[in-house]
Design a protein around this motif. Structure first.
Motif, short mmCIF file in Angstrom:
data_model
loop_
_atom_site.label_atom_id
_atom_site.label_comp_id
_atom_site.label_asym_id
_atom_site.label_seq_id
_atom_site.Cartn_x
_atom_site.Cartn_y
_atom_site.Cartn_z
N SER A 326 0.83 -1.20 0.00
CA SER A 326 0.00 0.00 0.00
C SER A 326 0.87 1.26 0.00
CB SER A 326 -0.95 0.01 1.20
OG SER A 326 -0.26 0.07 2.43
N GLU A 327 1.95 1.25 0.76
CA GLU A 327 2.82 2.42 0.79
C GLU A 327 3.61 2.55 -0.51
OE1 GLU A 327 4.92 3.00 4.46
OE2 GLU A 327 3.01 3.39 5.46
N MET A 328 4.00 1.42 -1.08
CA MET A 328 4.68 1.44 -2.38
C MET A 328 3.78 2.04 -3.44
SD MET A 328 4.46 -0.33 -5.53
CE MET A 328 3.44 -1.71 -5.02
N ALA A 329 2.52 1.62 -3.48
CA ALA A 329 1.59 2.12 -4.50
C ALA A 329 1.37 3.63 -4.35
CB ALA A 329 0.26 1.38 -4.40
N GLY A 330 1.32 4.10 -3.12
CA GLY A 330 1.18 5.54 -2.91
C GLY A 330 2.37 6.31 -3.46
N ARG A 331 3.56 5.77 -3.26
CA ARG A 331 4.76 6.45 -3.79
C ARG A 331 4.77 6.42 -5.32
NH1 ARG A 331 7.00 3.72 0.77
NH2 ARG A 331 7.68 1.96 -0.51
N VAL A 332 4.38 5.31 -5.90
CA VAL A 332 4.34 5.20 -7.35
C VAL A 332 3.32 6.17 -7.94
CG1 VAL A 332 3.79 3.66 -9.29
CG2 VAL A 332 5.19 2.82 -7.38
N ALA A 333 2.16 6.28 -7.30
CA ALA A 333 1.13 7.21 -7.77
C ALA A 333 1.63 8.65 -7.71
CB ALA A 333 -0.14 7.06 -6.95
N ASP A 334 2.31 8.99 -6.63
CA ASP A 334 2.83 10.36 -6.50
C ASP A 334 3.84 10.65 -7.60
OD1 ASP A 334 3.06 12.81 -4.64
OD2 ASP A 334 5.15 12.19 -4.90
N ARG A 335 4.73 9.70 -7.87
CA ARG A 335 5.72 9.90 -8.93
C ARG A 335 5.04 10.00 -10.30
NH1 ARG A 335 8.54 4.99 -6.53
NH2 ARG A 335 9.80 5.82 -4.82
N ALA A 336 4.00 9.17 -10.50
CA ALA A 336 3.33 9.19 -11.80
C ALA A 336 2.69 10.54 -12.06
CB ALA A 336 2.27 8.07 -11.85
N VAL A 337 2.06 11.13 -11.06
CA VAL A 337 1.50 12.47 -11.21
C VAL A 337 2.59 13.45 -11.62
CG1 VAL A 337 0.46 14.42 -9.99
CG2 VAL A 337 -0.43 12.11 -9.62
N GLN A 338 3.76 13.33 -10.99
CA GLN A 338 4.87 14.23 -11.28
C GLN A 338 5.39 14.04 -12.70
OE1 GLN A 338 5.24 16.22 -8.84
NE2 GLN A 338 6.98 17.48 -9.43
N VAL A 339 5.46 12.80 -13.15
CA VAL A 339 5.93 12.52 -14.51
C VAL A 339 4.97 13.11 -15.54
CG1 VAL A 339 6.34 10.69 -16.20
CG2 VAL A 339 7.26 10.46 -13.88
N PHE A 340 3.67 12.96 -15.30
CA PHE A 340 2.68 13.50 -16.22
C PHE A 340 2.60 15.03 -16.14
CE2 PHE A 340 0.84 9.16 -16.27
CZ PHE A 340 0.61 9.03 -17.63
N GLY A 341 3.11 15.60 -15.07
CA GLY A 341 3.07 17.06 -14.92
C GLY A 341 1.64 17.55 -14.77
N GLY A 342 1.30 18.64 -15.45
CA GLY A 342 -0.04 19.21 -15.35
C GLY A 342 -1.11 18.22 -15.75
N ARG A 343 -0.81 17.37 -16.71
CA ARG A 343 -1.78 16.35 -17.13
C ARG A 343 -2.12 15.41 -15.97
NH1 ARG A 343 1.69 17.36 -21.23
NH2 ARG A 343 0.98 17.37 -23.41
N GLY A 344 -1.14 15.18 -15.12
CA GLY A 344 -1.34 14.26 -14.00
C GLY A 344 -2.26 14.79 -12.93
N TYR A 345 -2.64 16.06 -13.05
CA TYR A 345 -3.54 16.67 -12.08
C TYR A 345 -4.97 16.77 -12.63
CZ TYR A 345 -4.24 19.37 -7.79
OH TYR A 345 -4.63 19.80 -6.54
N MET A 346 -5.17 16.21 -13.82
CA MET A 346 -6.48 16.24 -14.46
C MET A 346 -7.21 14.93 -14.17
SD MET A 346 -5.04 17.70 -18.09
CE MET A 346 -6.61 17.82 -18.95
N ARG A 347 -8.49 15.03 -13.86
CA ARG A 347 -9.24 13.83 -13.49
C ARG A 347 -9.38 12.84 -14.63
NH1 ARG A 347 -13.67 14.44 -8.73
NH2 ARG A 347 -12.23 15.38 -7.22
N GLU A 348 -9.16 13.29 -15.84
CA GLU A 348 -9.20 12.36 -16.97
C GLU A 348 -7.94 11.50 -17.04
OE1 GLU A 348 -7.56 15.08 -20.63
OE2 GLU A 348 -9.53 15.56 -19.83
N ASN A 349 -6.98 11.79 -16.19
CA ASN A 349 -5.71 11.07 -16.21
C ASN A 349 -5.71 9.97 -15.16
OD1 ASN A 349 -2.74 10.65 -15.32
ND2 ASN A 349 -2.55 11.74 -17.26
N VAL A 350 -5.22 8.82 -15.53
CA VAL A 350 -5.21 7.66 -14.63
C VAL A 350 -4.40 7.94 -13.36
CG1 VAL A 350 -3.22 6.59 -15.78
CG2 VAL A 350 -4.82 5.17 -14.50
N ALA A 351 -3.33 8.72 -13.47
CA ALA A 351 -2.50 8.99 -12.30
C ALA A 351 -3.27 9.80 -11.26
CB ALA A 351 -1.22 9.71 -12.70
#
Length: 388
Positions: A326-351
């Motif tokens: 569970s903690e690993m998945a949280g870290r991966v999700a946080d990194r994925a948002v960062q990789v996607f940048g602004g797109r990663g903050y859009m609800r249409e984005n899986v991250a």
């Protein structure tokens, strides 16, 4: 890889196939309070039987899949790849119930649940009783040939889809007074009401309301097991669900890594693919390493259950995989948002969706802090060699 058999891989592939069919509907669900069009939902549920994914954790004689724990983990990992809880209907009825259900309970509730004709929810958590169910104050009082149940339960997940609920309460009288008992309560039943239905961070069609039980009368035949056995069943449920939470987290992390890697490979910044930028590549590399570790740990712990490892060790390792995955998945999700940048903050984005959805995995079925307490106690009693 991971030592999976041909049968394991075939089951995993079938579950992945269903997930792939539902992924295109995630954005629709996000925009419609987690719901799918009725015809899509009906078709998906029919596919569960066609793909052999019905009640994988239940014995074949009850109509279940009779799968190993490892195989159940493989299926739930694929469930976790899909946001908005769209694969939650690939359900795992209470496995512990098969060993203690009376013939009446088996025919009235358990067998129809395995067949997908009925569904359940759990009313255990309370305002003052979260990860430690020993703090439950809801009561069960013997009256004539039945019981009267009272209490207010929080976070009753999937209440809106259930037609019966498991209620855990403290016995007020009799030889087992002060102990816990577990009961089945059909829905609707007089005295059972929704106090409120809070909104949560995720967008799921499974609600988690606060539910009141006011002088709810049930016959003794609705009690599961003996008086005082309630905690035993709760612990078995927590142990199983911690494996399933871990599996879904591994699935989510795998999906996020795939999506973020594909985006970073195709996104060109300053004439160079984003993945070749070292700081971005490092985030993906860290995610891959942690995912490999988490999946390896999860599969090994699941094999231990199949091999009949000591129950205390199983309990500790369930905590271990739930904590780490569970903690690993949280870290991966946080990194994925960062990789996607602004797109990663859009609800249409899986991250973005997983960033919200995965946060609760460190809370329900026992917080990360409770898992650490359990593990520390087992280390003190058994030593690291027994657990690792």
């Amino acid at each position: 890889m991971y030592g999976l058999s041909t049968e394991d891989l075939a089951l995993q592939a079938r579950a992945r196939e269903l997930g792939d069919e539902l992924i295109p509907w995630e954005e629709h669900a996000e925009a419609h309070e987690g719901r799918l069009p009725p015809e899509v939902a009906a078709r998906a549920r029919a596919r569960v039987d066609a793909l052999g994914l019905r009640a994988t954790n239940m014995p074949a004689e009850l109509g279940g899949g009779g799968c190993t724990m490892l195989q159940q983990v493989l299926v739930q990992e694929q469930v976790g790849r899909v946001t908005n809880g769209l694969m939650w209907f690939v359900s795992t009825p209470p496995q512990w119930w098969a060993g203690v259900a009376t013939p009446e309970q088996t025919e009235r509730w358990l067998r129809p649940t395995v067949a997908g004709e009925r569904s359940e929810c759990y009313a255990i958590t309370e305002e003052g009783a979260g990860s430690d169910v020993a703090d439950v104050v809801a009561t069960a009082r013997r009256e004539g040939d039945g019981y009267v149940l009272n209490g207010v339960k929080w976070h009753v997940t999937s209440y809106n889809h259930a037609d019966y609920v498991f209620f855990e309460g403290v016995l007020t009288d009799g030889p087992a007074a002060g102990g816990h008992a577990l009961f089945v309560v059909d829905l609707p039943t007089d005295g059972v009401s929704v106090v409120r239905n809070p909104a949560y961070s995720h967008t799921l069609d499974h609600h988690h309301p606060v539910v009141a039980f006011d002088d709810v009368r049930v016959p003794a035949a609705n009690r599961i097991g003996e008086e005082g056995d309630g905690m035993t069943f709760s612990y078995a449920w927590f142990r199983f669900e911690r494996f399933m939470v871990a599996a879904r987290c591994v699935g989510a992390a795998g999906r996020l890594l795939d999506e973020a890697t594909a985006f970073a490979s195709g996104r060109v910044v300053g004439g160079q693919p984003l993945i070749e930028r070292q700081l971005v590549g490092a985030m993906l590399a860290d995610s891959a390493a942690e995912l490999f570790a988490a999946r390896s740990m999860l599969y090994e712990a699941a094999r231990g259950v199949d091999e009949g490892r000591d129950l205390k060790i199983q309990h500790a390792q369930a905590s271990m995989v739930k904590l780490y995955c569970s903690e690993m998945a949280g870290r991966v999700a946080d990194r994925a948002v960062q990789v996607f940048g602004g797109r990663g903050y859009m609800r249409e984005n899986v991250a973005e969706r997983f960033f919200r959805e995965l946060r609760v995995e460190r809370i329900w079925e026992g917080t990360s802090e409770i898992q650490r307490v359990i593990l520390a106690a087992q280390l003190a009693k058994r030593g690291a060699a027994a657990l690792c």
